[in-house]
Enzyme design. Structure first.
Site, short mmCIF file in Angstrom:
data_model
loop_
_atom_site.label_atom_id
_atom_site.label_comp_id
_atom_site.label_asym_id
_atom_site.label_seq_id
_atom_site.Cartn_x
_atom_site.Cartn_y
_atom_site.Cartn_z
N SER A 149 74.52 32.68 -20.38
CA SER A 149 74.81 32.38 -21.78
C SER A 149 75.86 31.28 -21.88
O SER A 149 75.62 30.17 -21.41
CB SER A 149 75.23 33.68 -22.49
N ASP A 230 65.34 38.25 -26.45
CA ASP A 230 66.75 37.88 -26.59
C ASP A 230 67.02 37.58 -28.07
O ASP A 230 66.43 36.65 -28.63
CB ASP A 230 67.02 36.64 -25.73
N HIS A 262 69.28 39.93 -23.87
CA HIS A 262 70.30 38.96 -23.43
C HIS A 262 71.27 39.57 -22.40
O HIS A 262 72.08 38.86 -21.83
CB HIS A 262 71.10 38.53 -24.66
N1 LIG Z 1 79.92 40.48 -29.88
C1 LIG Z 1 79.55 41.35 -28.88
C2 LIG Z 1 78.59 40.76 -27.89
C3 LIG Z 1 79.11 39.75 -26.94
C4 LIG Z 1 78.11 39.53 -25.79
O1 LIG Z 1 77.03 40.09 -25.80
N2 LIG Z 1 78.47 38.73 -24.82
C5 LIG Z 1 77.56 38.49 -23.73
C6 LIG Z 1 77.50 37.03 -23.49
S1 LIG Z 1 76.90 36.20 -24.94
C7 LIG Z 1 77.04 34.53 -24.59
O2 LIG Z 1 77.85 33.98 -23.95
C8 LIG Z 1 78.06 39.24 -22.51
O3 LIG Z 1 77.83 38.83 -21.38
N3 LIG Z 1 78.72 40.37 -22.74
C9 LIG Z 1 79.31 41.16 -21.71
C10 LIG Z 1 78.50 42.30 -21.23
O4 LIG Z 1 78.98 42.96 -20.27
O5 LIG Z 1 77.39 42.57 -21.73
C11 LIG Z 1 80.75 41.96 -28.21
O6 LIG Z 1 81.87 41.63 -28.59
O7 LIG Z 1 80.58 42.79 -27.32
#
Ligand SMILES: N[C@@H](CCC(=O)N[C@@H](CSC=O)C(=O)NCC(=O)O)C(=O)O
Length: 284
Positions: A149, A230, A262
């Site tokens: 991402s 996604d 995602h």
């Molecule tokens: N807002 C939500 C979601 C944030 C989220 O899903 N982040 C992803 C990367 S999105 C793009 O860069 C991520 O990798 N999250 C970490 C995980 O361990 O899933 C929130 O605040 O959680």
């Protein structure tokens, strides 16, 4: 530069460690994780950098991706930095999840109040590699990069801006064309200023799809995995990147994965293929 080991655990015959250090580039305390495969006991091993996405720290990949087994099998080290400076008391630093803490976007900021510390591009391409090469049994001439991402965007721009530095690059659901989507536009406006406000088009210098137009280095075999379910596909625009690759004669494989979203369940399903892809180029 002094490193402090904050955790260490044996894993698939190697070691998953986390270190803290004072970053000169970012002007703050930073953590990074490093997995050293069993082969590192006998000599230098190749290295993959992993760049994580929005809201992540150095922990997400090492606890959720299931990469250790394959890194051990292929004898590659993996380094995962945090995703931004932290704890700097900059106004607005913790106001949202897609800007500021946990959202450095792998750029060197030029706008106030971010430009002194938000220098993640220089941190991940210069300061952190130098630190790792000085302190661990890894080869500085067998290095590649991958990410997810926001970190997929980071991996692609690091590779495209530094021809020959990375043997290959891959990404899961990368933000491919950040100048065209809300996540990228918010981050670039904040860190770099309004588009076109400087002497050059700074935004374009951090957009993988736009960087391809002027890329003149060796072709890289770029691998991208993208889930079809996604929910953030409109922030990612992989088709724009593939079209730009085709126009620039850059080899790219975009694998659309039916039903995947995602998150890290998606990443953990296909991480083996990515590590194999990197190992092929790191060991060539
Ligand atoms: N807002 C939500 C979601 C944030 C989220 O899903 N982040 C992803 C990367 S999105 C793009 O860069 C991520 O990798 N999250 C970490 C995980 O361990 O899933 C929130 O605040 O959680």
């Amino acid at each position: 530069m002094a490193l402090t080991e904050t955790s260490s655990a044996k894993c698939f015959g190697g070691w998953q460690k986390v270190f803290a250090h004072e970053s000169k580039e970012l002007g703050c305390h930073m953590n990074f994780a490093i997995y050293l495969p069993p082969q590192a006991e006998d000599g230098k091993v190749p290295l993959i950098f992993w760049l994580s996405g929005l809201t992540c720290t150095e922990q997400n990949f090492i606890t959720k991706a299931g990469a250790h087994r394959y890194a051990a099998e292929h004898g590659v080290a993996i380094v995962c930095p945090d995703t931004s400076p932290r704890g700097l008391q900059i106004p607005g630093e913790d106001d949202g999840w897609d800007f500021g803490s946990g959202a450095g976007f792998y750029v060197d900021a030029t706008a106030e109040p971010w430009k002194k510390n938000y220098r993640m591009y220089s941190y991940v391409t210069k300061e952190l590699p130098a630190l790792v090469f000085d302190n661990f049994p890894v080869s500085s001439d067998r290095v590649s990069i991958m990410g997810h991402s926001m970190g997929g965007h980071g991996a692609l721009i690091c590779a495209l801006k530094n021809p020959g530095k990375y043997k290959t690059v891959s990404a899961f659901a990368p933000i491919c064309n950040p100048t065209e989507v809300p996540w990228g536009q918010k981050a670039f406006a904040g860190y770099l200023g309004p588009r076109g406000s400087g002497d050059s088009d700074l935004w374009a210098q951090y957009d993988a799809t736009l960087l391809l137009k002027n890329y003149s280095g060796p072709p890289m075999d770029i691998l991208i995995d993208q889930g079809t379910q996604d929910t953030w596909l409109t922030q990612l625009l992989p088709d724009n990147f593939v079209k730009a690759c085709q126009a620039a004669n850059m080899p790219v494989v975009l694998q659309l994965r039916d039903g995947y979203d995602h998150g890290y369940y998606f990443i953990s399903t296909f991480i083996e293929e990515h590590i194999k892809h990197h190992a092929r180029y790191l060991k060539a």
